[in-house]
Design a protein around this motif. Structure first.
Motif, PDB file in Angstrom:
ATOM      1  N   ALA A  57      65.386 -30.723  -3.135  1.00  0.00           N
ATOM      2  CA  ALA A  57      66.339 -30.150  -4.074  1.00  0.00           C
ATOM      3  C   ALA A  57      65.791 -28.707  -4.685  1.00  0.00           C
ATOM      4  N   ASP A  58      64.491 -28.985  -5.017  1.00  0.00           N
ATOM      5  CA  ASP A  58      63.747 -27.641  -5.398  1.00  0.00           C
ATOM      6  C   ASP A  58      63.316 -26.822  -4.232  1.00  0.00           C
ATOM      7  N   GLY A  59      63.771 -27.074  -2.977  1.00  0.00           N
ATOM      8  CA  GLY A  59      63.455 -26.118  -1.953  1.00  0.00           C
ATOM      9  C   GLY A  59      61.682 -26.230  -1.535  1.00  0.00           C
ATOM     10  N   ASP A  60      61.104 -27.212  -1.974  1.00  0.00           N
ATOM     11  CA  ASP A  60      59.691 -27.294  -1.863  1.00  0.00           C
ATOM     12  C   ASP A  60      59.320 -28.432  -0.570  1.00  0.00           C
ATOM     13  N   SER A  61      60.272 -28.778   0.220  1.00  0.00           N
ATOM     14  CA  SER A  61      59.955 -29.832   1.472  1.00  0.00           C
ATOM     15  C   SER A  61      59.094 -29.349   2.231  1.00  0.00           C
ATOM     16  N   ARG A  62      59.215 -28.025   2.755  1.00  0.00           N
ATOM     17  CA  ARG A  62      58.237 -27.408   3.690  1.00  0.00           C
ATOM     18  C   ARG A  62      56.738 -27.479   3.168  1.00  0.00           C
ATOM     19  N   ARG A  63      56.573 -27.208   1.841  1.00  0.00           N
ATOM     20  CA  ARG A  63      55.220 -26.788   1.218  1.00  0.00           C
ATOM     21  C   ARG A  63      54.543 -28.397   0.729  1.00  0.00           C
ATOM     22  N   LEU A  64      55.501 -29.358   0.401  1.00  0.00           N
ATOM     23  CA  LEU A  64      54.924 -30.388  -0.323  1.00  0.00           C
ATOM     24  C   LEU A  64      55.019 -31.679   0.531  1.00  0.00           C
ATOM     25  N   LEU A  65      55.770 -31.740   1.674  1.00  0.00           N
ATOM     26  CA  LEU A  65      56.107 -32.912   2.677  1.00  0.00           C
ATOM     27  C   LEU A  65      55.252 -32.889   3.634  1.00  0.00           C
ATOM     28  N   PRO A  66      54.145 -33.763   4.206  1.00  0.00           N
ATOM     29  CA  PRO A  66      53.514 -33.755   5.371  1.00  0.00           C
ATOM     30  C   PRO A  66      54.325 -33.178   6.673  1.00  0.00           C
ATOM     31  N   PRO A  67      53.745 -32.616   7.738  1.00  0.00           N
ATOM     32  CA  PRO A  67      54.560 -32.428   8.726  1.00  0.00           C
ATOM     33  C   PRO A  67      54.963 -33.534   9.393  1.00  0.00           C
ATOM     34  N   GLY A  68      56.166 -33.841   9.977  1.00  0.00           N
ATOM     35  CA  GLY A  68      56.902 -34.940  10.461  1.00  0.00           C
ATOM     36  C   GLY A  68      57.439 -35.985   9.555  1.00  0.00           C
ATOM     37  N   PHE A  69      57.069 -35.774   8.270  1.00  0.00           N
ATOM     38  CA  PHE A  69      57.573 -36.624   7.360  1.00  0.00           C
ATOM     39  C   PHE A  69      58.929 -36.475   7.363  1.00  0.00           C
ATOM     40  N   THR A  70      59.628 -35.114   7.172  1.00  0.00           N
ATOM     41  CA  THR A  70      60.976 -35.167   7.111  1.00  0.00           C
ATOM     42  C   THR A  70      62.031 -35.837   8.071  1.00  0.00           C
ATOM     43  N   GLU A  71      61.337 -35.582   9.405  1.00  0.00           N
ATOM     44  CA  GLU A  71      62.196 -36.486  10.300  1.00  0.00           C
ATOM     45  C   GLU A  71      61.948 -38.053  10.357  1.00  0.00           C
ATOM     46  N   LEU A  72      60.784 -38.495   9.879  1.00  0.00           N
ATOM     47  CA  LEU A  72      60.662 -39.880   9.808  1.00  0.00           C
ATOM     48  C   LEU A  72      61.443 -40.485   8.567  1.00  0.00           C
ATOM     49  N   TRP A  73      61.518 -39.545   7.566  1.00  0.00           N
ATOM     50  CA  TRP A  73      62.327 -40.127   6.484  1.00  0.00           C
ATOM     51  C   TRP A  73      63.711 -40.148   6.722  1.00  0.00           C
ATOM     52  N   ARG A  74      64.200 -39.280   7.339  1.00  0.00           N
ATOM     53  CA  ARG A  74      65.600 -39.414   7.845  1.00  0.00           C
ATOM     54  C   ARG A  74      66.140 -40.622   8.656  1.00  0.00           C
ATOM     55  N   VAL A  75      65.333 -40.932   9.380  1.00  0.00           N
ATOM     56  CA  VAL A  75      65.509 -42.320  10.076  1.00  0.00           C
ATOM     57  C   VAL A  75      65.463 -43.365   9.170  1.00  0.00           C
ATOM     58  N   ILE A  76      64.575 -43.555   8.230  1.00  0.00           N
ATOM     59  CA  ILE A  76      64.311 -44.531   7.310  1.00  0.00           C
ATOM     60  C   ILE A  76      65.429 -44.606   6.533  1.00  0.00           C
ATOM     61  N   ASP A  77      65.798 -43.342   5.906  1.00  0.00           N
ATOM     62  CA  ASP A  77      67.093 -43.112   4.902  1.00  0.00           C
ATOM     63  C   ASP A  77      68.532 -43.872   5.787  1.00  0.00           C
ATOM     64  N   GLN A  78      68.365 -43.394   6.874  1.00  0.00           N
ATOM     65  CA  GLN A  78      69.752 -44.109   7.640  1.00  0.00           C
ATOM     66  C   GLN A  78      69.706 -45.565   7.997  1.00  0.00           C
TER      67      GLN A  78
END
Length: 313
Positions: free
Chosen positions: A281-302
């Motif tokens: 929400a703060d727009g910091d995902s690219r800066r604070l989340l490790p590379p590849g975590f966003t895609e991994l978390w999307r699967v876990i969240d589903q």
């Protein structure tokens, strides 16, 4: 005389008091009736010396006429000749008695207090109140300040219930912990009081936590602490730039930790989900989340959503 007392032959002893140079021994003379005892050794006349320290004392006993105070320190005593008069210098003033302030602080800490949060034009406001009055003590200044805003003290009125307002607060400044200080000309005492927080904004703790995570490595450390405490994964984060060390470690990895939590401890993923949502929400995902975590978390969240639907049926 010095040589004789030191047990050295006169022809072999250095002149004067050099025989006893640096001597730091103490002498205690105790008389009781016709008897006397002499204690010689390292112990100072302190509680620590006689109840806690490691010291060495030699005790001599005999008649008062031979070993008593006058025998050692009288005008004609040989021992007196090697003594030097000591003049006290730089006398330290005794510590002021702060018992009154300590008792006052304890009494204030026992008063139930409430911290009510409201919104204002400048952010948030906390009103600190109590039903009981602050003890009335003459000559003492009592103040309160939020633990998160040190230096912004508000006076408390002795003999009146606690009433203090802290305005212009950011979300991260909201806290139930209040620093209370009592001071007068003799000293200062303080304590931390835990007030009852009323009107705590939703997701305040998530916001505070998100402020502390300012790098991918810190995000991974938090994730491992929450999901992998006590496992080999807790030691997996390296100091590599970008926080990518965890992806290259053996043993329990991020995916396995997330899957284990999904099956055994889904409530832990709820906490992680709020943090990830705050970062995104703060727009910091690219800066604070490790590379590849966003895609991994999307699967876990589903998978979380699917599991919640299955449980709710």
């Amino acid at each position: 005389m010095v040589s004789a007392l030191a047990g050295l032959p006169a022809e072999e002893a250095p002149p004067g008091q050099e025989v006893l140079h640096g001597l730091h021994a103490k002498v205690y003379v105790v008389e009781k009736g016709h008897q006397a005892r002499v204690l010689l050794g390292s112990a100072n006349a302190t509680d620590a010396a006689f109840s806690g320290n490691v010291e060495l004392l030699v005790e001599l006993g005999g008649s008062r006429n031979r070993w008593g105070i006058n025998a050692l320190l009288g005008p004609d005593a040989g021992f007196r000749e090697i003594l030097e008069r000591h003049e006290r210098q730089d006398v330290t003033e005794p510590e002021p008695d702060t018992g009154l302030l300590r008792d006052l602080i304890r009494d204030i800490a026992a008063i139930p207090m409430s911290a009510t949060v409201t919104t204002s034009a400048g952010g948030y406001e906390i009103r600190l109140d109590s039903q009981e009055a602050v003890p009335e003590v003459t000559g003492v200044r009592i103040t309160a300040q939020l633990h998160t805003r040190r230096g912004e003290a508000v006076p408390l009125v002795a003999g009146q219930p606690v009433s203090a307002v802290f305005a212009g607060l950011a979300l991260a400044d909201i806290t139930p912990f209040v620093l209370v200080v009592a001071e007068d000309r003799t000293g200062r005492e303080q304590t931390i009081v835990l007030a009852t927080l009323i009107g705590d904004p939703a997701h305040r703790l998530d916001h505070v936590l998100a402020q502390q995570i300012d790098s991918p490595e810190k995000f991974l450390r938090f994730l491992l602490l929450m999901l992998g405490l006590g496992t080999e994964a807790a030691a997996a984060v390296s100091g590599d730039a970008g926080g990518q060390g965890i992806w290259r470690t053996g043993g329990t990895g991020i995916l396995e930790l997330l899957l284990n939590a999904l099956v055994d401890r889904p409530e832990q993923l709820d906490d992680l989900a709020r943090l990830v949502a705050r970062i995104e929400a703060d727009g910091d995902s690219r800066r604070l989340l490790p590379p590849g975590f966003t895609e991994l978390w999307r699967v876990i969240d589903q998978a979380r959503d699917a599991r919640a639907e299955a449980v709710g049926r």
